[in-house]
Write an enzyme that holds these catalytic residues in place. Structure first.
Site, PDB file in Angstrom:
ATOM      1  N   GLU A   1       0.239  -1.157  -0.185  1.00 26.58           N
ATOM      2  CA  GLU A   1      -0.041  -0.210   0.278  1.00 26.58           C
ATOM      3  C   GLU A   1       1.069   0.981  -0.324  1.00 26.58           C
ATOM      4  O   GLU A   1       0.525   1.907  -0.602  1.00 26.58           O
ATOM      5  CB  GLU A   1      -0.759   0.193   1.576  1.00 26.58           C
ATOM      6  CG  GLU A   1      -1.913   1.884   1.601  1.00 26.58           C
ATOM      7  CD  GLU A   1      -2.468   1.337   0.597  1.00 26.58           C
ATOM      8  OE1 GLU A   1      -2.987   0.436  -0.093  1.00 26.58           O
ATOM      9  OE2 GLU A   1      -3.559   2.828   0.639  1.00 26.58           O
TER      10      GLU A   1
ATOM     11  N   HIS B   1      26.118   2.316  -0.956  1.00 26.56           N
ATOM     12  CA  HIS B   1      26.125   3.888  -0.605  1.00 26.56           C
ATOM     13  C   HIS B   1      25.140   4.342  -0.250  1.00 26.56           C
ATOM     14  O   HIS B   1      25.146   5.023   1.002  1.00 26.56           O
ATOM     15  CB  HIS B   1      26.466   4.668  -2.006  1.00 26.56           C
ATOM     16  CG  HIS B   1      27.058   6.227  -2.188  1.00 26.56           C
ATOM     17  ND1 HIS B   1      27.978   6.253  -2.767  1.00 26.56           N
ATOM     18  CD2 HIS B   1      26.567   6.566  -1.808  1.00 26.56           C
ATOM     19  CE1 HIS B   1      28.085   7.834  -2.532  1.00 26.56           C
ATOM     20  NE2 HIS B   1      27.460   8.446  -1.686  1.00 26.56           N
TER      21      HIS B   1
END
Lengths: 211, 211, 211, 211
Positions: D127, D178
């Site tokens: 959702e 990263h």
């Protein structure tokens, strides 16, 4: 948070050290009166937190001033004892010129050490390494030493690890089953390295498959 | 945090107990009106938090004063009921001389108990044990008792565990599927032991392999 | 925290609802403008939070007043739309007489639903069940319904679940891949049930072995 | 939290950006001086946080103003350097018209990328996708690019990913090992998307079985 900014700019590091102890306690890096911190009073002495007290409740006037070379207590608050970490803090400062050392009891440091081998924690494949002044393509090796019954008996192993060429890029020594010592050239850099190493410990633990 | 420092120094422990309830709620060690805490009013009576209320919202004037020996309610705030933990708190205080007892509903305590066997949680290999006045080389054994439908029906099992020689070094009794009771000689030490035991529960859960 | 205590005692629930939205956002139970909350304005109408805004930043004057029976908007703040949850909130209030309903987007609810079967989440073996007015020896069954494209299309399934005898003891309906709706007789009890159900979701996820 | 509401309504975004940096630091999405943020100064220029400083301690007057087209520094605070993210921020703003870009170093982004394949992170079955303006039945594809030694060398890959039709619905580019870059049409929407994407990263990691 502008407060911490001002505290970090103060030549007297004690209020900044208290602020970091509160922050680190909230992050569970120090707890249960464990852990510790120090910062430079001047070229020859350190402000060291007392032992056996709730570290996040320590006040600036409760730090001990201890000479870096001899370990002599130069200023002592009444009714307190200096941290057992003091000899280790002094060894790290003498060898590295650090301006501040943090002793963490973070669970992530203990779990990362569980996955290390041969006394070395190898860290690679993370952009976050740059926060240590290291390339993100590097394999960053951190010493892992065996715990001892008395904290001060760790001093020789910490000093050996700090002097070891293999760990020249490290700003941290991990103590198995215990936590780690980490440092920076001043309190602000020690805060930075604390955030970077704890992030890396959590990342290593998350990446390793469970047995 | 200097506030908590002052509260811990107050001979009346009730404001410090409220501050710890707030801290423990933020850490999810007490929640949903569960959990509880007490501290000494004097040699013969305890201040005990009320039942059925959001513990982190309790005020100092809402504690019950209860005699340690008979369990008589000596002071009662209007419109409240004393915690069902009171008989257990009294049993621990009588047996150990504790000045403060914490009842935690932390998930980590429940999960640690899942991994215990024979009614014993064995904890070893952690520097953090020193926070309990135990050597870091010790095997620290904590009783794990079976939960009951009514909280007060835990009292006998807690009393038996506290009197058991095997658990002489423990400052905690774990209740399976429920949480734990832990204590210290005063509120400051109960806070310390709460931080140490919850760290150890999390460490045990993290170290055990998943089935 | 004495502030929240006073807010919960206020006959107008809106300031307490704002405080809970802030607390639930800090816990990641609502985030990214998702989630919602309502409380009773009077016997016939509800205060419902607006849609599409950062819920933790909602102000008391920004709630919509909506009639419970017809769904008519009785008071509308300028420039806002009422939450799409409104029909679901009304269905729950009509069926249960609840005074406050919370719509959570917590990851723990989604993960707990992943482990449910046949539209039922079975919860047993936890003292924490008592916070729902249930025995700790009970098997507490909570309905798990399938998510829909439009939030309002969940209304029928929620109404069916709330009317289902099997779930008579439940104060929650879980929506797979989405979160849950939970309620209490007033804002204070909704807060209690929110803490209890989220603790239970986390406990279920921690106890289930990973595939 | 009404403060943040007022800051988000300010045409000058710098105080809101500082507030988000503090919030994101508390959530560990930025840490150790890593991460960054920018917001629009006007149609042609951005306010960009400085590099190499503790981001949660940055003050409004310490942002650089940089032209979106040429990258020229139009206003520079004394003694600071602009973030290395600036070329990436500019590329995203030019391609998407974004009003604010966040650079996160969250561990959850790194771990989610570990589970991606072929440079794509596929997100479906939540959702929470609606918070991105996407249907909850959609498969939302986010580009995952390879990390580089210098942050500015990511610019081309980010620009390529943002221009790629497959990722037209994405408001995020993940950088393996990263973190990620994510954006919104203004600071409020960037905050929303930050909360949504980090929730989704955590959900993906929790749902994937461990090796």
């Amino acid at each position: 948070m502008s407060d911490l900014r001002e505290l970090l700019a103060d030549p007297d590091p004690r209020r900044a050290l208290c602020a970091l102890l509160q922050d680190f306690h909230a992050r569970d890096w120090i707890s249960g009166t464990g852990g510790g911190i120090c910062g430079r009073a001047d070229a020859d002495s350190l402000w060291v937190a007392p032992t056996g007290v709730h570290k996040e409740l320590v006040r600036p006037e409760e730090f001990f001033r201890i000479s870096i070379e001899e370990g002599t207590v130069l200023d002592a608050p009444a009714g307190l004892e200096p941290s057992e970490c003091a000899p280790i803090f002094r060894a790290i400062v003498r060898a590295t010129g650090a301006g501040s050392v943090v002793h963490s009891h973070a669970l992530s440091a203990v779990l990362a050490a569980d996955h290390s081998g041969g006394g070395v924690l190898s860290i690679s494949g993370f952009e976050m390494l740059k926060g240590l002044g290291v390339k993100n393509t590097a394999t960053h090796e951190v010493a892992v030493i065996v715990n001892t019954e008395r904290e001060r008996d760790l001093t020789d192993a910490v000093a050996t690890a700090v002097a070891d060429e293999r760990f020249a890029a490290a700003k941290c020594v991990v103590v198995a089953d215990h936590g780690c010592y980490l440092w920076g050239r001043d309190v602000a850099e020690a805060k930075k390295h604390a955030e970077v190493y704890h992030w890396l410990f959590e990342a290593l633990v998350a990446r390793w498959p469970r047995s």
